[in-house]
Design an enzyme around this catalytic site. Structure first.
Site, PDB file in Angstrom:
ATOM      1  N   GLU A   1       0.941  -1.042  -0.098  1.00  0.00           N
ATOM      2  CA  GLU A   1       0.020  -0.477   0.152  1.00  0.00           C
ATOM      3  C   GLU A   1       0.279   1.423  -0.100  1.00  0.00           C
ATOM      4  OE1 GLU A   1      -0.398  -2.271   2.580  1.00  0.00           O
ATOM      5  OE2 GLU A   1      -2.677  -2.990   1.321  1.00  0.00           O
ATOM      6  N   HIS A   5     -10.918  -4.476  10.578  1.00  0.00           N
ATOM      7  CA  HIS A   5     -12.198  -4.286   9.491  1.00  0.00           C
ATOM      8  C   HIS A   5     -12.426  -3.190   9.153  1.00  0.00           C
ATOM      9  CE1 HIS A   5      -9.083  -7.469   7.506  1.00  0.00           C
ATOM     10  NE2 HIS A   5      -9.678  -6.819   6.580  1.00  0.00           N
TER      11      HIS A   5
END
Lengths: 349, 334
Positions: B62, B131
């Site tokens: 990322e 998450h």
């Protein structure tokens, strides 16, 4: 621990010195001497408090930027580096007066006084920035290379960073992507043996940085970063490789910074013996002595050159920086966002 | 094209398709955005249509593929970076905050930053604490960024296209539970400015300011309040940086009561900024102290019952609205 450059040069052709003409060598000598005098003048200006914030000087490492960029196409190829960025920008074509004015935080600076010493940007000369996040430019340079490759140009992306940056995740992530996509990027590691005050053997498992490129199947070379002709020869090969569409290349240059990491660094972590041993291999002296030995230069010519440079920096560079106005406080909010962006402000669809 | 029941992901997909077709400089980067078609199908079909150089599957890196997007933007591409979920964006904050948001300014305006970073977030269904984060407040505090929070397919279409065309670095926060929500999409309709808030239900008694998935819950609550004789106006901010204060202030001049509904956790959350600024600017207009209905100060639990209790619900919005309007909550449990 190697404190003296006693390493093998990997894959550099013999008779490298034949690659540069005497005229080129004399010009390079002048450029490197100019760089040294520029940086040392920055030191004084910092002491005089004309320059604020953090200041990182390139003295001792001149052969790296000059050798590599001499082999590249400055102003055409895209270049970025860390916060130790003045000399890279100047070698790319930036006006030294504007670089100094930026350090003086003036409106006449390359970035209108918004960036400072660590953040020289010059779009006109494709100097894509100095960045203060160690390892931050690795992916940016890969992104530039992706842009070049998509647009089909023959420019290359050149990213200079120090040895300590290679311990960041972005080193590994970016080299991996650069290789997977065969991007036209040259990573130049200026290995000056220290990450601020931590010597490379205390921070890094593999001290020969070029070996780490093998993890990503990227060809790599390690050469003496104090001899501009050696750097030039190695860079020429590396750049040829990248520009011909063969993907990334990793070039490690063994060098040494004479000053501390930044102006706030007392340099207490290095031995005087070590410093002296590197001063004996000063990049400017190496080239000067070679030119004197070949009778292409006399010592008095060199001294005259030095004197002229010192005067030029004082009379033109410092004078310009002194005279340039400070940015107006009324312009405080400028450049944060693109002005009058119709898609944001105007509802264009 | 007009579609009365477009899915949110389809609207985003249509927007990407339209911009990829319109401008060769637009590229899409991210994990599994290509061959796989995107974790939430947003990039479905684009790899086949535009090829792997424009719709690029990246390694799971990322920090660097977002940084790569920044670099590509520096040489004139218009990258749309997809970060699989906002939780992974924490690894990319160096590229977003230190690079994208700073380069235009640090360079004295030499470099625009036509970068879009899309990221799904919010509390979905039992995805557990790593998450289920809401990180809008982290990004809201970064000058130089813009943040769009589309809540409907129409806004998803409009705002993503505007973000791609804009020369500014823009984060598009998508909510994971909205991807399969349906709504009308008129592709030919003229877009309002990207940061303009929308009064999505008119009312007279209080103003509910909300965004993203909480828009739907607030509208549901407003319908229930109407049955109880309370007329709530609902404003969807659509953008969290900047915020369209004028639309909020105009509403408060009418209702004199403010309720902010956010899924974000309460402390130093997005709603704190909304309440603070509106209190500063409309203190004497307000009849009651402003209130927030917000997420609890907790990581989100895996257990569905605990998860639901951690974020606002239509009943919790109704209860807070009734209190502000001076009515007791109905059927108080003893």
């Amino acid at each position: 621990m190697k404190v003296m450059p006693g390493y093998a040069q990997q894959g550099v052709a013999e008779n490298d010195s034949a690659l540069l003409s005497v005229t080129d060598k004399k010009r390079l000598l002048r450029e490197m001497l100019y760089a040294r005098r520029f940086e040392e003048r920055c030191y004084e200006a910092y002491v005089e408090r004309k320059i604020g914030g953090f200041l990182h000087l390139y003295s001792g490492e001149e052969a790296c930027a000059h050798g590599v960029l001499e082999a590249a196409r400055p102003g055409y190829d895209y270049v970025m580096t860390s916060y130790r960025d003045h000399i890279h920008a100047i070698k790319c074509g930036s006006d030294p007066r504007k670089v100094m004015a930026e350090l003086f935080a003036k409106e006449g600076g390359t970035c209108k006084g918004r960036g400072g010493s660590m953040h020289i940007f010059d779009v006109e000369h494709r100097f894509m920035g100095g960045y203060a996040l160690v390892g931050g430019p690795f992916p940016l340079a890969a992104g530039i290379a992706k842009g070049i490759k998509m647009k089909g140009g023959d420019e290359i992306s050149i990213c200079f960073l120090g040895d300590a940056a290679n311990n960041q995740g972005t080193f590994h992530e970016s080299l991996n992507m650069a290789k997977v996509w065969d991007l036209p990027v040259l990573y130049v590691c200026e290995n000056n043996l220290y990450g601020i005050g931590t010597r490379i053997d205390r921070s890094t498992a593999v001290q020969d940085q070029y070996k780490r490129a093998a993890a990503y199947d990227i060809p790599a070379t390690q050469v003496d970063g104090q001899d501009v002709e050696v750097v030039y020869a190695a860079a020429k090969q590396a750049i040829e490789h990248v520009r011909s569409g063969n993907g990334p290349y990793f070039l490690e240059l063994m060098t040494y910074r004479y000053r501390g990491h930044s102006m706030s660094d007392s340099n207490a972590y290095r031995s005087k013996d070590e410093e002296r041993s590197w001063l004996k291999r000063d990049p400017i002296h190496i080239l000067r002595n070679r030119l004197i030995d070949s009778q292409d230069l006399t010592l008095s010519e060199f001294k005259d050159m030095d004197k002229a440079i010192i005067e030029e920096i004082e009379n033109e560079v410092i004078a310009y920086a002194e005279q340039s106005p400070e940015p107006a406080v009324e312009d405080l909010e400028k450049y944060v966002l693109a002005e009058n962006d119709p898609y944001v402000h105007g509802g264009a669809s | 094209m007009k579609n009365d029941a477009c899915l949110y992901w389809q609207a985003l997909n249509r927007a990407l398709d339209a911009e990829l077709a319109a401008d060769d400089d637009v590229i899409v980067l991210g994990e599994d955005v290509g061959l796989y078609g995107g974790s939430y199908r947003v990039t479905e079909g684009l790899y086949a249509r535009y090829g792997e150089w424009r719709v690029r599957d990246t390694p799971i890196s990322e920090s660097s593929f977002t940084g790569l997007g920044v670099g590509a933007a520096l040489v004139g591409l218009r990258p749309v970076v997809e970060i699989m979920t906002i939780n992974f964006a924490l690894l990319a904050l160096d590229a977003i905050i230190n690079m994208a948001a700073k380069i235009p300014f640090m360079s004295g305006g030499q470099f625009p930053m036509p970068l879009v970073v899309r990221m799904p977030g919010g509390v979905a269904r039992q995805l557990a604490a790593q998450h289920s984060q809401r990180l809008e407040q982290t990004l809201m505090n970064v000058p130089g960024l813009r943040i769009a929070v589309p809540a409907t397919p129409q806004d998803a279409w409009w705002q993503l296209r505007q973000a791609i065309r804009s020369d500014e670095p823009i984060v598009v926060l998508e909510h994971e539970l909205l991807y399969f929500s349906k709504g009308p999409l008129d592709e030919a309709a003229e877009a309002p400015p990207m940061h303009r808030a929308e009064v999505c239900r008119a009312g007279a008694d209080l103003t509910i300011v909300t965004y993203s998935r909480m828009r739907e819950l607030s509208l549901r609550a407003a319908a229930q309040l109407a049955e109880q004789g309370i007329s709530a106006e609902v404003i969807d901010l659509r953008s969290l940086r900047p915020i369209d204060w004028e639309t909020c202030l105009a509403s408060l001049r009418k209702t004199h009561r403010l309720l902010v509904v956010e899924e974000d956790s309460r402390f130093a959350g997005a709603g704190a900024e909304v309440v603070a600024t509106l209190a500063e600017r409309a203190f004497f207009t307000l009849d009651q102290p402003p209130r927030r209905v917000a997420g609890e100060e907790l990581p989100i639990a895996y257990n569905a019952r605990l998860e639901a209790a951690s974020i606002p619900s239509a009943p919790s919005i109704v209860a807070a609205a009734r209190e502000i309007c001076g009515q007791q909550p109905p059927e108080e449990k003893s």
